[in-house]
Design an enzyme around this catalytic site. Structure first.
Site, PDB file in Angstrom:
ATOM      1  CD  GLU A 279      -3.411   0.428   1.620  1.00 56.64           C
ATOM      2  OE1 GLU A 279      -3.412  -0.674   2.186  1.00 56.64           O
ATOM      3  OE2 GLU A 279      -4.415   1.117   1.481  1.00 56.64           O
ATOM      4  CD  GLU A 282      -2.648   0.807  -4.792  1.00 55.70           C
ATOM      5  OE1 GLU A 282      -2.610  -0.042  -3.882  1.00 55.70           O
ATOM      6  OE2 GLU A 282      -3.647   1.009  -5.494  1.00 55.70           O
ATOM      7  CB  CYS A 299      -7.722  -3.278   5.220  1.00 50.06           C
ATOM      8  SG  CYS A 299      -6.102  -2.656   4.886  1.00 50.06           S
ATOM      9  CB  SER A 319      -5.529   0.519  -2.082  1.00 54.52           C
ATOM     10  OG  SER A 319      -4.578  -0.509  -2.099  1.00 54.52           O
ATOM     11  CE  LYS A 354     -11.092  -8.852   6.672  1.00 50.00           C
ATOM     12  NZ  LYS A 354     -10.354  -8.360   5.505  1.00 50.00           N
ATOM     13  CD  GLU A 357     -11.652  -9.679   2.086  1.00 48.13           C
ATOM     14  OE1 GLU A 357     -11.520  -8.459   2.076  1.00 48.13           O
ATOM     15  OE2 GLU A 357     -10.952 -10.427   2.795  1.00 48.13           O
ATOM     16  CD  GLU A 362     -13.896 -10.149  -7.142  1.00 47.26           C
ATOM     17  OE1 GLU A 362     -14.414 -10.960  -6.353  1.00 47.26           O
ATOM     18  OE2 GLU A 362     -14.526  -9.201  -7.639  1.00 47.26           O
ATOM     19  CB  CYS A 499     -10.732  -4.500  12.987  1.00 47.62           C
ATOM     20  SG  CYS A 499     -10.372  -3.984  11.312  1.00 47.62           S
TER      21      CYS A 499
END
Lengths: 567, 163
Positions: A279, A282, A299, A319, A354, A357, A362, A499
């Site tokens: 990151e 980037e 994230c 990102s 999550k 995710e 992907e 989190c």
């Protein structure tokens, strides 16, 4: 000048900054029962459990009454007890009462109050419409047979998160919590943050449970089960076993996971170091080009869902870094792909999104998800309890090689501002320990929903914003789109506080949230490696498994991301 | 009468209320006046323009009996079933209407979208009981046979419209 005094159960109390009588009553050491009152949400006054009696026999719902000088109230009279019992009885009349098979059993406010008010018999017939449970979402399920219409979920979704996936539909006896056109949750604008489940006082909205699948994998002889544990888990899980909120119990969690049968235990903070490296690179690159929008962090899966469903035009500015969980899953998958056994990877996360995710296309390799199962902190607590592991008898253990080294920067990912601080440590010109301290006080720490900081990197002043809570994110995006604010870098975490306050964690009140954040900063202070780039494992990984494959394994292109737009 | 939702018309209606979230009910009323119901396709653009979630608009629409998510007929019968009309025998009128239009027990609108039959609790014209309205035109002192005649007239009118 004082605002006067009130008399509560014969005790004289001075009125301070309390926004309602209910909070003033708490000051006298009495916690009135409520379903619909949350200090962070707007006042609804729906459940009527917090009614009090004034000296003329009038009934006042204390949550929606402002404290005023001279008010004399009683909080516990024969009449109030009778009314509260009646309310409970009416709520229970239409309620599914199969407590033993409910996901919220033992942590249900309705169950608690029914017990403390000694409700032994329901006089009313059940006229519920018996709607079907909505199991469409990977993150939460909704069973309206257990809904008491307190509206907590509706208000957290609309006020705090500003997602607006649910609201009340219909009225009177047909009223229910519903998405638009009663669509399945998975097809609604829901982003899976799970905050609705976190505030639900009953089992009407609960987090999906994947424990039985994980047990099945652990039982298989020919399967290697690896597990990674997110930073935020270690400062909250211990709460269920008598530790103070914020106390770091990572060593004990590792020991517990081994007792449960996991073959290898890793710390997601290790992979957070990879995220920081990628990151930062980037970000540095993004600064070279003229951008109309800041670079947003990637994230948080609920944030990604929020962008995709609510602001798809921002996707190119997010990102391309995978979340630490997914970066780690890629690397671990590579490590064990030729281990001679079937490899299953589990992640213990503070997060409900999550779960979504992990199931995304992907993040699949040859059709298999890189993370097979996501367990929330609450689910791991349940597994430890199911297995009968005696927490007090555990002795702290370390994580497994070859991924056993991590930096403090990776650990603070779990608290709002942590990702930004870790990236700044990487980019900062000042490499001394005073430089580190400066970064800590630049304004990225703390529980506020929006934090701003200015830092100079390479002679250039950078504007940075740190947001937690999707409502705050939406407000910021509106200003960015209007052009009234400008930043170079924006960190977004969907849950207020980051989190550590995820919906997969044991529920935390405001002071506990801060304690959890402090717990992670304490872990950072104890770590000998502070910067991700100084983690010796990084060089090994970048020269090994990641050699020429960093982009493939550590980045992702969501629909809308231009392929190859960065790095 | 159901028609394709016109994006331009929707824009005009919302614009006439300055995109204001507090005007959601007024906007919905205007949409319903034009289409006789709230088309599902109106939700997303309306939510976007006024900055209110689709779930919240759904909440408003389902709260008020007056809003309909189902397409309504060209002629909307509102048969009063308030106390005065009820005791002066509004039920046989309603039954005759539903029978002649072959409406199933859970249907309010004919399949050809020509007629909708609803009951209302009071039209405020108790002196004219039993009373009904068709597209806001009042028909006083109705009987089952008068309603049959009225229905025949309306069907006649429809046949001219379509020709």
């Amino acid at each position: 000048m004082t605002k006067g005094v009130m008399t509560i159960d014969g005790v004289t109390v001075e009125i301070g900054e309390e926004r309602n009588v209910l909070e003033l009553i708490r000051k006298t050491g009495v916690e009135l029962p409520t379903f619909c009152y949350h200090s962070e949400l707007s006042i609804y006054g729906g459940c009527r459990m917090c009614i009090v009696e004034d000296d003329r026999g009038g009934l006042i719902p204390s949550c929606s009454e402002e404290p005023r000088d001279g008010l004399v109230i009683k909080t516990n009279t024969q009449r109030l007890r009778r009314y509260r019992r009646n309310i409970l009885e009416l709520l229970l009349a239409n309620h599914c009462r199969d407590c033993t098979v409910c996901g919220r059993s033992g942590a249900c406010r309705l169950q608690d109050l029914a017990r403390s008010f000694n409700i032994a018999n329901i006089r009313f017939i059940n006229t519920a419409l018996n709607p079907k449970t909505d199991l469409s979402s990977k993150c939460v399920s909704k069973d309206l047979n257990k809904c008491i219409l307190c509206g907590d979920c509706v208000r957290v979704c609309n006020e705090i998160q500003q997602v607006g996936a649910i609201d009340f539909a219909n009225r009177g006896s047909k009223m229910r919590v519903s998405t638009s056109f009663d669509a399945p949750i998975s097809e609604s604008s829901c982003v899976g943050c799970g905050q609705c489940a976190a505030v639900c006082p009953t089992g009407a909205i609960i987090v999906k449970n994947d424990i039985s699948d994980v047990w099945r994998e652990l039982d298989k002889k020919d399967t290697l089960v690896t597990v990674q544990v997110a930073p935020a888990v270690r400062v909250a899980l211990g709460q269920a076993f008598g530790l103070a909120d914020g106390e770091n119990s990572m060593g004990l969690i590792v020991a517990a996971l081994r007792r449960l049968g996991f073959d290898r235990v890793f710390d997601t903070a290790t992979a957070a170091d990879l995220t920081v490296r990628e990151e930062s690179r980037e970000f540095a690159q993004s600064l070279l080009s003229l951008r109309s929008m800041p670079l947003f962090t990637s994230c948080c899966p609920a944030w990604i869902n929020f962008v995709e469903k609510h602001y798809p035009q921002l996707t190119p500015h997010v990102s391309t870094c995978r979340s630490p969980m997914q970066m780690f899953a890629s690397v671990i998958g590579e490590e064990y792909k030729n281990c001679g056994q079937r490899h299953v990877h589990v992640a213990v996360m503070p997060c409900t999104a999550k779960k979504f995710e992990a199931a995304r296309e992907e993040f699949k390799t040859n059709g298999e998800p890189n993370v097979h199962y996501v367990l929330t902190t609450q689910e791991l607590i349940q597994m430890i309890q199911q297995a009968g592991v005696i927490w007090e008898d555990l002795e702290a253990e370390g994580v497994d090689t070859p991924f056993s080294v991590l930096s403090g920067a990776g650990v603070i990912f779990g608290v709002t501002g942590g990702v930004t601080e870790a990236v700044l440590r990487e980019l900062a010109d000042d490499r001394s320990s005073t430089g580190l301290k400066k970064i800590a006080f630049v304004g990225v720490r703390g529980q506020e929903g929006l934090k701003e900081a200015k830092v100079t990197v390479g002679g250039r002043e950078l504007a940075i914003a740190v947001v937690s809570g999707l409502g705050n994110a939406r407000n910021l995006i509106k200003e960015l789109l209007k052009g009234s604010r400008k930043y170079d870098f924006v960190e977004v975490m969907a849950c207020p506080g980051g989190c550590v306050c995820g919906a997969g964690q044991p529920v935390a009140s405001l002071p506990h949230r801060a304690a959890r954040g402090q717990g992670l900063y304490a872990a950072d202070r104890l770590s000998s490696v502070k910067r991700s780039e100084e983690n010796p494992l990084m060089a090994i990984l970048y020269n090994g498994v990641l050699k020429d494959r960093a982009h493939e394994l550590l980045h992702v292109h969501y629909p809308g991301h231009e392929a190859g737009s960065s790095i | 009468m159901s028609q394709e939702l016109s994006a331009q018309l929707l824009d005009e209606i919302i614009g006439a209320h300055q995109n204001s979230p507090s005007a959601v009910i007024a906007i919905l009323q205007d949409i319903q006046e034009r289409y006789h119901y709230i088309p599902k396709a109106a939700f997303a653009p309306l939510a976007h323009r006024v900055g209110v979630s689709e779930a919240s608009i759904y909440s408003v629409v389902t709260f008020y009996e007056n809003f309909s998510l189902e397409p309504k007929g060209r002629f909307i019968f509102k048969v009063c079933d308030g106390t005065a009309c009820h005791v002066r025998k509004s039920t046989p009128i309603l039954e005759r209407l539903r029978k002649e239009l072959s409406l199933a027990s859970d249907e309010v609108t004919t399949a050809d979208l020509n007629f909708t039959v609803e009951t209302v609790s009071c039209l405020g014209a108790c002196g004219l009981a039993p009373v009904l309205t068709v597209n806001d035109k009042v028909y006083p002192a109705m009987t089952p046979s008068k309603v049959s005649t009225l229905l025949a007239e309306l069907k006649e009118e429809l046949s001219h419209e379509t020709n």
